[in-house]
Design a protein around this motif. Structure first.
Motif, PDB file in Angstrom:
ATOM      1  N   SER A 167      34.998  70.943 -15.888  1.00 22.81           N
ATOM      2  CA  SER A 167      35.365  71.606 -17.135  1.00 22.81           C
ATOM      3  C   SER A 167      36.423  70.792 -17.882  1.00 22.81           C
ATOM      4  N   ASP A 168      36.721  71.210 -19.084  1.00 25.94           N
ATOM      5  CA  ASP A 168      37.691  70.531 -19.947  1.00 25.94           C
ATOM      6  C   ASP A 168      39.073  70.517 -19.296  1.00 25.94           C
ATOM      7  N   VAL A 169      39.625  69.328 -19.086  1.00 25.31           N
ATOM      8  CA  VAL A 169      40.927  69.179 -18.427  1.00 25.31           C
ATOM      9  C   VAL A 169      42.037  69.818 -19.260  1.00 25.31           C
ATOM     10  N   SER A 170      41.903  69.816 -20.589  1.00 21.24           N
ATOM     11  CA  SER A 170      42.943  70.401 -21.438  1.00 21.24           C
ATOM     12  C   SER A 170      43.011  71.918 -21.300  1.00 21.24           C
ATOM     13  N   ALA A 171      41.964  72.519 -20.733  1.00 24.08           N
ATOM     14  CA  ALA A 171      41.953  73.974 -20.552  1.00 24.08           C
ATOM     15  C   ALA A 171      42.653  74.400 -19.270  1.00 24.08           C
ATOM     16  N   LEU A 172      43.069  73.444 -18.427  1.00 26.66           N
ATOM     17  CA  LEU A 172      43.719  73.784 -17.169  1.00 26.66           C
ATOM     18  C   LEU A 172      45.123  74.335 -17.424  1.00 26.66           C
ATOM     19  N   GLN A 173      45.574  75.245 -16.566  1.00 28.20           N
ATOM     20  CA  GLN A 173      46.845  75.936 -16.746  1.00 28.20           C
ATOM     21  C   GLN A 173      48.051  75.151 -16.222  1.00 28.20           C
ATOM     22  N   TYR A 174      47.819  74.173 -15.364  1.00 33.32           N
ATOM     23  CA  TYR A 174      48.899  73.409 -14.746  1.00 33.32           C
ATOM     24  C   TYR A 174      48.615  71.933 -14.962  1.00 33.32           C
ATOM     25  N   GLY A 175      49.641  71.110 -14.750  1.00 35.95           N
ATOM     26  CA  GLY A 175      49.415  69.686 -14.933  1.00 35.95           C
ATOM     27  C   GLY A 175      50.576  68.843 -14.446  1.00 35.95           C
ATOM     28  N   GLU A 176      50.458  67.558 -14.692  1.00 36.25           N
ATOM     29  CA  GLU A 176      51.451  66.571 -14.265  1.00 36.25           C
ATOM     30  C   GLU A 176      52.837  66.866 -14.852  1.00 36.25           C
ATOM     31  N   TRP A 177      52.889  67.570 -15.965  1.00 37.15           N
ATOM     32  CA  TRP A 177      54.150  67.885 -16.633  1.00 37.15           C
ATOM     33  C   TRP A 177      55.078  68.762 -15.782  1.00 37.15           C
ATOM     34  N   LEU A 178      54.570  69.365 -14.708  1.00 36.17           N
ATOM     35  CA  LEU A 178      55.429  70.154 -13.823  1.00 36.17           C
ATOM     36  C   LEU A 178      56.304  69.275 -12.926  1.00 36.17           C
ATOM     37  N   ARG A 179      55.960  68.001 -12.829  1.00 34.34           N
ATOM     38  CA  ARG A 179      56.753  67.081 -12.012  1.00 34.34           C
ATOM     39  C   ARG A 179      57.977  66.648 -12.801  1.00 34.34           C
ATOM     40  N   ALA A 180      59.123  66.737 -12.158  1.00 29.75           N
ATOM     41  CA  ALA A 180      60.377  66.289 -12.770  1.00 29.75           C
ATOM     42  C   ALA A 180      60.964  65.215 -11.872  1.00 29.75           C
ATOM     43  N   SER A 181      61.681  64.291 -12.478  1.00 27.24           N
ATOM     44  CA  SER A 181      62.348  63.280 -11.650  1.00 27.24           C
ATOM     45  C   SER A 181      63.842  63.579 -11.657  1.00 27.24           C
ATOM     46  N   LEU A 182      64.495  63.166 -10.624  1.00 26.16           N
ATOM     47  CA  LEU A 182      65.918  63.417 -10.480  1.00 26.16           C
ATOM     48  C   LEU A 182      66.658  62.086 -10.532  1.00 26.16           C
ATOM     49  N   VAL A 183      67.572  61.964 -11.488  1.00 29.12           N
ATOM     50  CA  VAL A 183      68.375  60.764 -11.574  1.00 29.12           C
ATOM     51  C   VAL A 183      69.676  61.044 -10.857  1.00 29.12           C
ATOM     52  N   LYS A 184      69.983  60.254  -9.844  1.00 25.39           N
ATOM     53  CA  LYS A 184      71.217  60.452  -9.090  1.00 25.39           C
ATOM     54  C   LYS A 184      72.363  59.791  -9.820  1.00 25.39           C
ATOM     55  N   SER A 185      73.488  60.492  -9.864  1.00 26.43           N
ATOM     56  CA  SER A 185      74.644  59.937 -10.539  1.00 26.43           C
ATOM     57  C   SER A 185      75.175  58.751  -9.755  1.00 26.43           C
ATOM     58  N   LYS A 186      75.758  57.784 -10.485  1.00 32.68           N
ATOM     59  CA  LYS A 186      76.289  56.584  -9.855  1.00 32.68           C
ATOM     60  C   LYS A 186      77.493  56.918  -8.994  1.00 32.68           C
ATOM     61  N   LYS A 187      77.594  56.254  -7.834  1.00 31.25           N
ATOM     62  CA  LYS A 187      78.756  56.453  -6.988  1.00 31.25           C
ATOM     63  C   LYS A 187      79.884  55.583  -7.508  1.00 31.25           C
ATOM     64  N   LYS A 188      81.088  56.136  -7.468  1.00 31.15           N
ATOM     65  CA  LYS A 188      82.245  55.392  -7.982  1.00 31.15           C
ATOM     66  C   LYS A 188      82.944  54.668  -6.865  1.00 31.15           C
TER      67      LYS A 188
END
Length: 188
Positions: A167-188
């Motif tokens: 079926s049409d992929v655009s009709a799906l309720q979930y997607g790659e956009w649910l993935r978030a990346s985490l940027v770790k703060s620099k150590k001082k």
């Protein structure tokens, strides 16, 4: 673009959990209000042409805020509020106060124990100061999951709930956009 977005929004079906509206207390502390008042705002004084997008990208690269804009109001970027949000998803585990960037990009990072037999929540509807907000959720280190039903443990081709995977992929309720990346703060 706008009509495509409106069409996609009209196809979105919220789960029972996502339909719930959480009413949030308005108990911002004076200390938090003072923190927000100390934000750094600036103005570029130049007679030369400059590209605002490039300036923003350079400042983001220097300051390294957490990626994403998830609609969390600056006054609500607190450990207490992360507990409120986390308890809506599952069992709240922790929130690193160092990741609360005082509104730099309207996002927060916290850990929760999820029930993996349920569909992932895409957001939380919340009333804050009389306004209903949709707080978009993103998941860090998210394993493969089904774009049709939103559950972990299988992908779209193995989903019994969706049926025909051609079926049409655009009709799906979930997607790659649910993935978030985490940027770790620099150590001082």
């Amino acid at each position: 673009m706008a009509s495509g977005l409106e069409e996609a929004w009209s196809r979105l079906t919220l789960t029972e959990d996502e339909e719930q509206v959480i009413v949030c207390d308005e108990d911002e502390s004076e200390e938090r209000i003072e923190q927000i008042a100390l934000y750094l705002w600036g103005k570029l004084l130049t007679d030369n042409y400059f590209n605002p997008g490039v300036l923003k990208a350079v400042l983001k690269n220097i300051w390294k805020p957490t990626p994403g804009a998830y609609s969390v109001l600056p006054l609500k970027q607190t450990v207490e509020f992360s507990k409120v949000l986390g308890s809506q998803l599952g069992i709240f585990l922790s929130c690193n106060e160092a990741n609360l960037y005082c509104g730099a990009d309207k996002s927060m990072n916290f850990q929760v124990e999820l029930d993996i037999t349920k569909s992932l929540r895409r957001g939380i509807r919340m009333v804050v100061r009389g306004k209903t907000l949709w707080i978009r959720l993103g998941y860090v280190k998210l394993p493969d999951f089904c774009y049709g039903c939103g559950k972990l443990g299988h992908v779209l081709k193995g989903c019994d709930a969706v049926g025909d995977t051609d079926s049409d992929v655009s009709a799906l309720q979930y997607g790659e956009w649910l993935r978030a990346s985490l940027v770790k703060s620099k150590k001082k």
